[in-house]
Design a protein around this motif. Structure first.
Motif, short mmCIF file in Angstrom:
data_model
loop_
_atom_site.label_atom_id
_atom_site.label_comp_id
_atom_site.label_asym_id
_atom_site.label_seq_id
_atom_site.Cartn_x
_atom_site.Cartn_y
_atom_site.Cartn_z
N THR A 2 -7.42 28.49 83.76
CA THR A 2 -6.31 28.29 84.67
C THR A 2 -5.39 27.22 84.07
OG1 THR A 2 -7.75 28.75 86.54
CG2 THR A 2 -5.67 27.68 87.03
N PRO A 75 0.46 27.70 89.18
CA PRO A 75 -0.80 27.80 88.46
C PRO A 75 -0.93 29.21 87.90
CG PRO A 75 -1.20 27.64 90.83
CD PRO A 75 0.27 27.56 90.61
N ILE A 77 -3.47 31.92 86.20
CA ILE A 77 -4.89 32.21 86.02
C ILE A 77 -5.04 33.34 85.01
CG2 ILE A 77 -7.01 32.95 87.15
CD1 ILE A 77 -5.80 31.77 89.74
#
Length: 78
Positions: A2, A75, A77
């Protein structure tokens, strides 16, 4: 993995944290920071033992980045 990315548009600066799960039981938090239009900046790795420790650190950094004028891009991932 991540990746958290922050950007300070006013100062043209960035700050990234990548969360890696090592082959051991440790989690590596890789920090990279610097100027968007320059070669200045730095890099640092932090080793933590649990996912909980990693999340506490990321929450702390989110608060610190926000107080310094950075915006969380997203974020990512992988």
């Amino acid at each position: 993995m991540t990746i958290y990315k922050w950007l300070n548009k006013e100062k043209s600066r960035f700050y990234n944290i990548a969360v890696h799960h090592a082959n051991t039981s440790e989690i590596i938090l890789s920090h990279v920071w610097g100027g968007c239009n320059s070669n200045r900046g730095g890099r640092k790795n932090l080793f933590v033992r649990t996912e909980e420790e990693a999340q506490k650190f990321i929450q702390k950094m989110m608060k610190r980045r926000k107080s310094r004028g950075y915006e969380l891009i997203a974020p990512i991932i992988n």
